[in-house]
Design a protein around this motif. Structure first.
Motif, mmCIF file in Angstrom:
data_model
loop_
_atom_site.group_PDB
_atom_site.id
_atom_site.type_symbol
_atom_site.label_atom_id
_atom_site.label_comp_id
_atom_site.label_asym_id
_atom_site.label_seq_id
_atom_site.Cartn_x
_atom_site.Cartn_y
_atom_site.Cartn_z
ATOM 1 N N LEU A 36 2.091 4.975 -11.373
ATOM 2 C CA LEU A 36 0.998 4.102 -11.822
ATOM 3 C C LEU A 36 -0.330 4.846 -11.925
ATOM 4 O O LEU A 36 -1.303 4.293 -12.435
ATOM 5 C CB LEU A 36 0.856 2.893 -10.894
ATOM 6 N N LYS A 37 -0.363 6.120 -11.512
ATOM 7 C CA LYS A 37 -1.560 6.944 -11.708
ATOM 8 C C LYS A 37 -1.879 7.067 -13.199
ATOM 9 O O LYS A 37 -3.019 7.285 -13.581
ATOM 10 C CB LYS A 37 -1.379 8.352 -11.120
ATOM 11 N N TRP A 171 7.540 -0.246 -11.924
ATOM 12 C CA TRP A 171 6.869 -1.538 -11.877
ATOM 13 C C TRP A 171 7.257 -2.384 -10.668
ATOM 14 O O TRP A 171 6.658 -3.431 -10.434
ATOM 15 C CB TRP A 171 7.102 -2.302 -13.183
ATOM 16 N N ASN A 172 8.209 -1.930 -9.879
ATOM 17 C CA ASN A 172 8.549 -2.634 -8.641
ATOM 18 C C ASN A 172 7.992 -1.902 -7.419
ATOM 19 O O ASN A 172 8.318 -2.238 -6.292
ATOM 20 C CB ASN A 172 10.063 -2.825 -8.516
ATOM 21 N N SER A 173 7.130 -0.914 -7.651
ATOM 22 C CA SER A 173 6.558 -0.125 -6.553
ATOM 23 C C SER A 173 5.477 -0.921 -5.820
ATOM 24 O O SER A 173 4.951 -1.918 -6.331
ATOM 25 C CB SER A 173 5.950 1.172 -7.095
ATOM 26 N N ASP A 174 5.141 -0.467 -4.631
ATOM 27 C CA ASP A 174 4.059 -1.085 -3.865
ATOM 28 C C ASP A 174 2.751 -1.013 -4.647
ATOM 29 O O ASP A 174 1.953 -1.955 -4.609
ATOM 30 C CB ASP A 174 3.894 -0.394 -2.507
ATOM 31 N N SER A 175 2.522 0.083 -5.357
ATOM 32 C CA SER A 175 1.300 0.241 -6.148
ATOM 33 C C SER A 175 1.227 -0.808 -7.247
ATOM 34 O O SER A 175 0.195 -1.469 -7.426
ATOM 35 C CB SER A 175 1.244 1.647 -6.757
ATOM 36 N N ALA A 176 2.305 -0.995 -7.998
ATOM 37 C CA ALA A 176 2.323 -1.989 -9.073
ATOM 38 C C ALA A 176 2.093 -3.387 -8.511
ATOM 39 O O ALA A 176 1.316 -4.176 -9.068
ATOM 40 C CB ALA A 176 3.648 -1.928 -9.831
#
Length: 190
Positions: A36-37, A171-176
């Motif tokens: 997501l960077k 898109w299922n990451s903690d960041s997203a």
């Protein structure tokens, strides 16, 4: 004197709105990690297109204006796109967790994608909760400056583009999830 007060009020409101937009931008940028960077957060929200796209199963047409009032993660994809195959289940997971009155993942197959091919793609990767909308002549994609696939665009409740990412992401990451949560919370306060 009255005109001066009105201009002062207008300037204060405009500066306040710009400060809020800058704070929102900084917050979203701070939440970007790993894949997501590559999410490009715009300094100011941008207008989107009013061009219609086809709803799934020949149910008519819609436009992005129809989704105003909720935060939207708009994903342009195609059945032949390998990175799309990888990220579609992750988008589905995001919709499962956040989808509802405040948020929606909106998937639009752009270009030549037969409805049967789209259904087969969704069946193969186990997608049951995302729309199978189409942009067969790439009219919306052109208006939205889609230069490759996948492209994912984050829209605020006003239907304005606040960020975009070219290529696939987790898109299922903690960041997203943190970015989506922040958008929903910020937008609900506004």
């Amino acid at each position: 004197m009255r005109l001066f007060r009105q201009l002062s009020l207008y300037m204060a409101l405009a500066l306040g709105a710009n400060a809020a937009a800058a704070a929102d931008q900084a917050q979203l940028e701070a939440l970007r990690e790993d894949s997501l960077k590559r999410l490009v957060v715009h300094s100011e929200p941008r207008d989107t297109s009013a061009t219609a796209f086809q709803l799934a199963d020949g149910a008519g047409t819609a436009s992005l204006e129809d989704y105003q009032g909720k935060v939207v993660l708009l994903n342009f994809w195609a059945t032949w796109c390998a990175p799309c195959r990888k990220e579609m289940p992750q988008l589905s997971e995001l919709q499962e967790e956040f989808g509802g009155e405040d948020f929606e993942v909106l998937t639009i197959a752009t270009g030549r994608n037969a409805p049967a091919g789209i259904q087969k793609f969704f069946d193969e990767v186990g997608i049951t909760n995302l729309p199978r909308h189409q942009d067969p002549k790439q009219a919306l994609a052109r208006e939205m400056a889609v230069i490759g696939l996948p492209i994912t665009v984050l829209l605020d409740r006003d239907g304005k583009e606040v960020a975009r990412l070219l290529g696939d992401a987790e898109w299922n990451s903690d960041s997203a999830k943190a970015i989506i949560s922040a958008m929903i919370e910020t937008e609900a306060e506004g």
